[in-house]
Design an enzyme around this catalytic site. Structure first.
Site, PDB file in Angstrom:
ATOM      1  N   GLU A 132      -7.382  30.511 -48.630  1.00  0.00           N
ATOM      2  CA  GLU A 132      -7.473  29.854 -47.328  1.00  0.00           C
ATOM      3  C   GLU A 132      -6.419  30.461 -46.423  1.00  0.00           C
ATOM      4  O   GLU A 132      -5.218  30.336 -46.664  1.00  0.00           O
ATOM      5  CB  GLU A 132      -7.233  28.349 -47.416  1.00  0.00           C
ATOM      6  CG  GLU A 132      -7.421  27.671 -46.060  1.00  0.00           C
ATOM      7  CD  GLU A 132      -6.553  26.437 -45.836  1.00  0.00           C
ATOM      8  OE1 GLU A 132      -6.764  25.752 -44.822  1.00  0.00           O
ATOM      9  OE2 GLU A 132      -5.655  26.179 -46.654  1.00  0.00           O
ATOM     10  N   ASP A 154     -11.592  20.826 -42.196  1.00  0.00           N
ATOM     11  CA  ASP A 154     -10.377  20.948 -41.397  1.00  0.00           C
ATOM     12  C   ASP A 154     -10.646  21.105 -39.909  1.00  0.00           C
ATOM     13  O   ASP A 154      -9.699  21.174 -39.115  1.00  0.00           O
ATOM     14  CB  ASP A 154      -9.554  22.158 -41.869  1.00  0.00           C
ATOM     15  CG  ASP A 154      -8.819  21.899 -43.171  1.00  0.00           C
ATOM     16  OD1 ASP A 154      -8.381  20.760 -43.390  1.00  0.00           O
ATOM     17  OD2 ASP A 154      -8.694  22.831 -43.977  1.00  0.00           O
ATOM     18  N   ASP A 170      -5.750  26.763 -51.541  1.00  0.00           N
ATOM     19  CA  ASP A 170      -5.303  26.069 -50.339  1.00  0.00           C
ATOM     20  C   ASP A 170      -3.958  26.613 -49.847  1.00  0.00           C
ATOM     21  O   ASP A 170      -3.064  26.894 -50.638  1.00  0.00           O
ATOM     22  CB  ASP A 170      -5.180  24.574 -50.656  1.00  0.00           C
ATOM     23  CG  ASP A 170      -4.891  23.739 -49.442  1.00  0.00           C
ATOM     24  OD1 ASP A 170      -5.711  23.748 -48.513  1.00  0.00           O
ATOM     25  OD2 ASP A 170      -3.838  23.067 -49.412  1.00  0.00           O
ATOM     26  N   ASP A 223     -10.654  16.512 -37.706  1.00  0.00           N
ATOM     27  CA  ASP A 223     -10.183  15.810 -38.894  1.00  0.00           C
ATOM     28  C   ASP A 223      -9.417  14.549 -38.476  1.00  0.00           C
ATOM     29  O   ASP A 223      -8.512  14.633 -37.640  1.00  0.00           O
ATOM     30  CB  ASP A 223      -9.290  16.784 -39.673  1.00  0.00           C
ATOM     31  CG  ASP A 223      -8.506  16.143 -40.795  1.00  0.00           C
ATOM     32  OD1 ASP A 223      -8.873  15.049 -41.235  1.00  0.00           O
ATOM     33  OD2 ASP A 223      -7.502  16.755 -41.218  1.00  0.00           O
TER      34      ASP A 223
END
Length: 572
Positions: free
Chosen positions: A356, A423, A327, A467
């Site tokens: 990511e 996301d 992440d 989101d």
């Protein structure tokens, strides 16, 4: 000839080993500028001894984006050091020779004016990606909203829109109970967003990296999930949130209690005391996205780096997970990721590391950090062409070709191609709830090379806004499912598995036909050649030359006309 557009670097991006004694050499030029590009090579040391080792190779144009053409050639060699240069002939017949970052008007005979490739060094730096990963299909799960063994009323589970704090009580045992759903769909890899102890529903603010969140289950539950997935031939990837923690993580909690006297002050980036993190104000310590509840770890601190690395190795060794999705990976230093990779690959060389990052990230993809990335460049291209209809077919092909032209050839088959995620808003929502657009986007995602990352529920036509609304409860009740969409996804995945040329081999043709809004792709692998034709918005298009052929997606006989948002697949 546009000299300024010509570039080759004698580095791991443009001159690298793909196998022992097998090398890839690449160069880029202005789009449409060159008639031919030739690679000239010779042995560095034997040339000094006046031994003729000169060879030449025609280079292949393997990608074209909006501005550039990309050429490459694979060569076999067994030398101490290779010297090489390029011969470039433009469309008007002008010829230039390019070596050691300079241009010459005649063939280069001075080896010091050539590019340099020490073979052993490049082979020691070879990009090693787990063999199992190429072309595999990934299924992303948001655990709190995917499946549960608890009793949750329908009005809670299927509520819309979905907020940040709604607890649907999803858990690991619920995922275990639905492993066959994923297997029957054609999934190869399960990727779960964070599962470690946290007070939030999303779990991206970790309190304890060594404890499965009690709402999800236990370490034994994770171990059983991984074991049963492995028995079914599927892998399991966890989400590694190593950029930041919760304020309740032991180190930051100690800082909050003891202030500058805490021995953990250097675990974070603290600008001053007292700490400030009220909602609506900028914290006086570094965080993720200025969210005070997610303080950023100082991974340049060796103690912190070792802690995080130990966490990653622990779950690989104790639960046999198959890798980490990292992440906010681009906000962490290259130095850390290099050390991290060494530790993880020592624990399990077959572990996959996925960064990511929402932009082109070649600097993380040179073989000593991540294995691959979430391909948001693909996401943007598909959204623009299919959902928004704001780019042409040719521009769409050029956008895909940018990644192919610039990404390492070992990485291209393992890019995580996505059309939505936890996301982003759901693709169906982006498309104005037009399911024919989701069908076309899914075809791009599942019929092209890479590792397609499907977001849970897309196979049933789930929708949802940005989101957190994109994180709705999985539609397990048939009354909420689009069975035709599920059958479409199954057909696409069946074709992907049945025809290796879709994901392996070479692209023989990739072009956009703007007058009819068609994208045509021809791919070949061994003795199999397939043709893919995608149709975006517009009117039906006559394809009578394919009439009577079998569409390999639907197994039906093609009637000669392709409608808007349809795709057909033919075998040559």
């Amino acid at each position: 000839m546009e000299y300024a557009a010509i570039y080759h670097g004698m580095n791991r991006r443009n001159c690298y080993a793909v196998d022992k004694n097998r090398f890839m050499i690449r160069i880029r030029t202005k789009k449409g500028d060159m008639k031919r590009v030739v690679l000239h090579t010779q042995d560095k040391y034997l040339s000094i001894q006046h031994v003729d080792t000169a060879q030449q190779y025609e280079m292949e144009k393997y990608a074209t984006d909006c501005f550039l053409d990309y050429y490459q050639v694979q060569i076999s060699m067994d030398v101490i050091c290779l010297r090489y240069y390029f011969e470039l002939e433009d469309m008007e017949g002008q010829i230039a020779y390019y070596g050691n970052h300079s241009f010459f008007q005649s063939p280069i005979d001075n080896i010091d004016k050539m590019f340099d490739c020490p073979q052993n060094l490049r082979e020691e730096e070879m990009y090693l990606i787990p063999d199992w990963a190429e072309g595999k299909v990934v299924y992303q799960i948001f655990p709190n909203r995917f499946a549960t063994t608890e009793q949750v009323p329908d009005e809670v589970w299927y509520q819309t829109p979905m907020g940040h704090r709604e607890n649907l009580k999803g858990n690991l045992r619920g995922i275990i109970q639905h492993l066959m759903h994923m297997k029957d769909l054609g999934i190869d890899v399960i990727y779960m967003t964070p599962i470690f102890r946290s007070d939030s529903m999303h779990k991206y603010d970790t309190i304890d990296y060594y404890e499965i969140d009690p709402s999800f289950g236990s370490t034994d539950d994770l171990r059983e999930l991984v074991d049963r997935a492995h028995e079914l031939g599927m892998r399991v990837i966890l989400d590694g949130v190593f950029n930041h923690t919760s304020q309740k993580f032991f180190a930051f909690a100690d800082i909050m209690e003891k202030g500058q006297e805490s021995k953990y002050v250097d675990w974070y980036y603290i600008d001053g005391f007292p700490l400030k993190s009220k909602w609506g104000e900028k914290p006086n310590f570094k965080t993720f996205g200025y969210f005070g509840g997610m303080p950023k770890l100082n991974l340049s601190n060796p103690e912190v780096a070792q802690y995080v690395t130990d966490v990653a190795v622990y779950w690989i060794q104790n639960c046999h997970i198959d890798g980490w999705r990292l992440d906010v990976g681009d906000e962490v230093s290259h130095y850390f990721w290099k050390k991290f990779r060494q530790a993880v690959k020592t624990a399990n060389p077959d572990a996959l590391l996925i960064g990511e990052v929402w932009h082109y990230a070649q600097d993380f993809l040179e073989g000593d950090e991540w294995d691959t990335v979430m391909n948001y460049h693909f996401y943007e291209a598909v959204k623009d062409y299919v959902a928004k209809e704001c780019i042409s077919a040719s521009r769409f092909v050029e956008e895909l070709s940018f990644m192919k032209g610039n990404i390492h050839s070992k990485v291209y088959p393992v890019l995580w191609n996505l059309i939505d995620s936890h996301d982003t808003e759901r693709f169906l929502h982006s498309s104005g709830e037009k399911k024919e657009k989701l069908r076309l986007a899914a075809a791009f995602q599942l019929l092209l090379p890479g590792m397609p990352m499907m977001y849970y529920g897309d196979e049933y036509g789930m929708t949802g806004g940005p989101d957190p609304d994109c994180r709705r409860g999985m539609v397990w009740k048939e009354e909420y499912q689009d069975q035709e969409m599920f059958a479409w996804y199954q057909s696409l995945l069946k074709a992907r598995h049945n025809y290796p040329s879709l994901t392996k081999g070479e692209t023989m043709l990739a072009q956009g036909e703007d007058n009819q809004n068609l994208v045509k792709i021809v791919r070949n692998y061994q003795d199999e050649t397939v043709t893919l034709i995608f149709h975006g918005a517009g009117e039906p298009v006559d394809l009578s030359e394919y009439q009577g052929r079998q569409d390999l997606i639907t197994d039906e006989i093609f009637e000669g006309q392709i409608k808007p948002y349809e795709v057909v697949l033919f075998k040559a």
